[in-house]
Design a protein around this motif. Structure first.
Motif, mmCIF file in Angstrom:
data_model
loop_
_atom_site.group_PDB
_atom_site.id
_atom_site.type_symbol
_atom_site.label_atom_id
_atom_site.label_comp_id
_atom_site.label_asym_id
_atom_site.label_seq_id
_atom_site.Cartn_x
_atom_site.Cartn_y
_atom_site.Cartn_z
ATOM 1 N N HIS A 58 0.842 -1.206 0.000
ATOM 2 C CA HIS A 58 0.000 0.000 0.000
ATOM 3 C C HIS A 58 0.875 1.254 0.000
ATOM 4 O O HIS A 58 0.589 2.223 -0.714
ATOM 5 C CB HIS A 58 -0.933 0.020 1.212
ATOM 6 N N TRP A 127 -12.598 0.818 12.203
ATOM 7 C CA TRP A 127 -13.610 0.946 11.143
ATOM 8 C C TRP A 127 -14.207 -0.443 10.917
ATOM 9 O O TRP A 127 -13.493 -1.369 10.532
ATOM 10 C CB TRP A 127 -12.981 1.491 9.847
ATOM 11 N N LEU A 221 -5.245 -3.887 -4.094
ATOM 12 C CA LEU A 221 -4.427 -4.931 -3.463
ATOM 13 C C LEU A 221 -5.288 -6.102 -3.011
ATOM 14 O O LEU A 221 -4.827 -7.236 -2.987
ATOM 15 C CB LEU A 221 -3.604 -4.341 -2.318
ATOM 16 N N THR A 222 -6.537 -5.833 -2.675
ATOM 17 C CA THR A 222 -7.433 -6.948 -2.343
ATOM 18 C C THR A 222 -7.761 -7.720 -3.627
ATOM 19 O O THR A 222 -7.812 -8.957 -3.613
ATOM 20 C CB THR A 222 -8.723 -6.436 -1.675
ATOM 21 N N THR A 256 -14.327 -6.507 -3.934
ATOM 22 C CA THR A 256 -13.149 -6.603 -3.071
ATOM 23 C C THR A 256 -12.622 -5.200 -2.797
ATOM 24 O O THR A 256 -12.718 -4.314 -3.636
ATOM 25 C CB THR A 256 -12.000 -7.413 -3.715
#
Ligand code: PPE
Length: 305
Positions: A58, A127, A221-222, A256
């Motif tokens: 990330h 979150w 990235l997911t 995703t």
């Protein structure tokens, strides 16, 4: 939409500052011109303590977003990774969302941002489920937006800029206003691009497909994790352009994203989809097991707090 949960510290330009002091001037360049890039990362509590899921990648993407918009971030991806871990530790959080943001700060006005300084912050806070409490288990309903995805030659998907999210926001406001959970945007050519804050996948006859980066989606990235996990589990995964009707007739559809994780989609434009289906649920389970440190082969995706 989620209320902010306040914690103790925010990292700003190299040091931790108390939450309430992490402020900026109203003539901050990014407030006026959208000159900021950001990331979203999740930190999960796992078998062997807490870890940031693909945190380093990330931070690499953040630096790359900066490069595209000619904004040199004065920290390396390694330094930003360490800073994020330090911020999580300082706030004593076991699980949280991590929001790094690099923005053109206070010092010059006008469209050309190059004279404005670059400020960097990393905030963390708890979150929960992005698309509602029942989303991960029961799925969400989506609508194709009347707003198109910004073109790759206007604001490319590869740059995760705050400016791009005005486009996402327009689509999301419309979809939520009509009673759906989320919007899906088509690109200028009419192919599926992505959700307002997620990548999208379909499953048809056992084959998993997702739009290619050339159709304008963020290189999530997911998304990358799910493609890897699915192939490792033996599924065929195709990156190919999708048309709207393929969502209507898919066996399963899912989103995703860091915030959305792996969220089943149970209806598209009020056409019911059979999901949450078995492929989606198998990938979702594997994803959470990996993120929570239960699958040693994927330990290299975890940055230990
Ligand atoms: N597309 C878009 C447009 C997007 O915003 C995200 C993440 C993704 C795809 C998935 O990317 P990745 O997180 O690397 O798998 N959206 C972030 C921001 C959400 C927000 O509302 O803020 C996120 O999930 O953190």
């Amino acid at each position: 939409m989620a209320a902010i949960v306040e914690v103790d510290y925010i990292w700003k330009n190299g040091a931790l500052v108390p939450w309430a002091e992490a402020t900026t001037h109203v003539l901050t360049h990014a407030l006026h011109y959208g000159t900021a890039v950001f990331e979203g990362v999740r930190c999960y509590k796992g078998e062997n303590g807490s870890a940031g899921f693909r945190l380093f990648e990330h931070m690499e993407r953040l630096v790359q977003s900066g490069k595209i918009i000619m904004m040199d971030i004065p920290f390396t991806a390694e330094q930003l990774t360490e800073a994020a871990l330090e911020t999580i530790r300082a706030n004593k959080l076991e699980e949280c969302y991590v929001r790094p943001l690099a923005f053109r700060g206070y010092g010059s006005m006008g469209v050309n941002p190059t004279a404005a300084p670059v400020d960097v912050i990393i905030a963390v806070w708890p979150w929960g489920d992005y698309l509602g409490d029942t989303a991960l288990k029961e799925g969400v309903s989506v609508a194709i937006s009347t707003w198109r995805q910004r073109s790759v030659n206007a604001l490319p998907g590869a740059v995760k800029s705050t400016a791009s999210y005005l486009n996402s926001g327009l689509a999301n406001i419309e979809a939520v206003g009509h009673g759906y959970s989320e919007a899906v945007l088509l690109n200028e050519n009419g192919y599926i691009a992505e959700g307002s804050g997620e990548n999208i996948f379909i499953v048809k006859n056992g084959i998993i497909s997702t739009p290619p980066l050339s159709d304008g989606c963020l290189e999530g990235l997911t998304r990358d994790s799910i493609i890897t996990i699915a192939r490792d589990l033996g599924y065929e995964v195709q990156e190919r352009s999708l048309v709207r009707t393929e969502l209507y007739t898919a066996d399963e559809v899912f989103f995703t994203g860091t915030a959305a994780e792996v969220t089943p989609i149970n209806a598209v434009d009020r056409r019911r989809i059979g999901s949450p289906g078995s492929v989606t649920l198998a990938l979702q389970e594997r994803f959470f097991n990996i993120a929570k440190g239960r699958v040693p082969e994927y330990d290299h995706w975890l940055a230990k707090v």
